[in-house]
Motif scaffolding. Structure first.
Motif, PDB file in Angstrom:
ATOM      1  N   GLY A 116       8.053  10.081  -6.572  1.00  0.00           N
ATOM      2  CA  GLY A 116       6.728   9.914  -5.986  1.00  0.00           C
ATOM      3  C   GLY A 116       5.725   9.358  -6.979  1.00  0.00           C
ATOM      4  O   GLY A 116       5.658   9.802  -8.130  1.00  0.00           O
ATOM      5  N   ALA A 117       4.957   8.360  -6.546  1.00  0.00           N
ATOM      6  CA  ALA A 117       3.975   7.721  -7.429  1.00  0.00           C
ATOM      7  C   ALA A 117       2.880   7.092  -6.579  1.00  0.00           C
ATOM      8  O   ALA A 117       3.136   6.612  -5.474  1.00  0.00           O
ATOM      9  N   PHE A 118       1.660   7.117  -7.111  1.00  0.00           N
ATOM     10  CA  PHE A 118       0.564   6.437  -6.430  1.00  0.00           C
ATOM     11  C   PHE A 118       0.733   4.931  -6.554  1.00  0.00           C
ATOM     12  O   PHE A 118       1.276   4.421  -7.542  1.00  0.00           O
ATOM     13  N   SER A 119       0.256   4.195  -5.556  1.00  0.00           N
ATOM     14  CA  SER A 119       0.310   2.737  -5.590  1.00  0.00           C
ATOM     15  C   SER A 119      -0.529   2.204  -6.742  1.00  0.00           C
ATOM     16  O   SER A 119      -1.575   2.764  -7.075  1.00  0.00           O
ATOM     17  N   ASP A 120      -0.069   1.109  -7.326  1.00  0.00           N
ATOM     18  CA  ASP A 120      -0.827   0.494  -8.419  1.00  0.00           C
ATOM     19  C   ASP A 120      -2.219   0.077  -7.976  1.00  0.00           C
ATOM     20  O   ASP A 120      -3.173   0.144  -8.760  1.00  0.00           O
TER      21      ASP A 120
END
Length: 284
Positions: A116-120
């Motif tokens: 899981g990661a936030f969008s750039d």
């Protein structure tokens, strides 16, 4: 309880009730609050300090704002508004969490949960907020909706995975060997992973909205809403595979809302507009 704006009659009704409250700063109020500490102080005095009989648990500064969706005009105001409300709360001698409520559309990667990661393209919005919450030890509010994920993936997802009724692991995360029997946990843990990657490993999540509609869409029945909400209430007492312990969660919503623009958005209430319960539910 969560109120999305400081409705005076509702605040008066809550006074002395021992019901803890999450109070929202409406999106349309953010600009003035973000540029003026005095406006922030006035907001706190008028809507918090003026109600000493209300137990304020969180102040949610804005709801579901994103720099890349249709409310992007508010995005630059959120962080400075959080700072000004935080300072106003501190100046009033109060100890109330000041944070904001995000939706999971800010994630660029959500599967498997450990990735899981936030969008750039939202990093300039998310990063200062995460840093501020991590510094203060305050939670992030997240609106979590397995219903919409299920609706968009009905051909590849079993309903039981969305309703907490799967009897076995559905998703095995290959990177940490954690197993997921329900979509709710997978979504929450994807946000935890995103926070870890953004310097927010100490931030706890509060699920500020989750529920299931009773009409207007795919599998939107009273039965499924009862199953989802009843199971969720019991499930969040034990946390997620990544984070054990109780997970503070708010059921959306108390009442149906006839002024929403989409049919499916009108039918999330536990109560009908005439104040009758649509289905029996226990929070014990």
């Amino acid at each position: 309880m969560r109120l999305y704006s400081p409705d005076q009659e509702a605040l008066q009704a809550l006074s002395g009730s021992n019901i803890e409250l999450m109070l929202g700063v409406p999106n349309e109020d953010l600009q003035g609050i973000s540029i003026s500490p005095s406006i922030a102080n006035d907001w706190v005095q008028n809507n918090v300090v003026a109600y000493p009989g209300v137990i304020f648990r969180h102040i949610a500064v804005g709801n579901e704002i994103s720099p890349v969706n249709d409310n992007s005009q508010y995005a630059t105001y959120v962080f400075p508004a959080i700072q000004n409300i935080y300072n106003a709360i501190a100046s009033a001698g109060l100890q109330i969490t000041v944070t904001t409520s995000m939706d999971t559309g800010l994630l660029g990667t959500s599967y498997p949960p450990s990735l899981g990661a936030f969008s750039d393209d939202v990093s300039s919005y998310v990063d200062p907020i995460v840093s501020f919450l991590a510094q203060n030890g305050d939670p992030l509010l997240v609106n979590v909706y397995p219903y919409f994920s299920y609706k968009d993936n009905t051909g590849s997802m079993d309903l039981s995975y969305a309703l907490f009724t799967s009897s076995s692991v559905v998703v095995q995360d290959p990177y940490n060997n954690l197993g997921y029997q329900n979509l709710f946990d997978a979504i929450v843990d994807a946000v935890y992973s995103a926070l870890d990657k953004t310097g927010g490993s100490n931030i706890r999540i509060v699920v500020s909205e989750s529920g299931w509609p009773t009409a207007g869409g795919i599998e939107t029945t009273v039965k499924n809403a009862l199953i989802y909400n009843s199971n969720m209430i019991q499930h969040v007492k034990n946390g997620t595979p990544m984070k054990s312990g109780s997970l503070e969660t708010y059921v959306f919503a108390m009442f149906d809302e006839n002024e929403k623009s989409l049919e499916v958005e009108m039918h999330w209430g536990i109560f009908s507009p005439d104040k009758q319960t649509k289905y029996p539910i226990s929070f014990s």
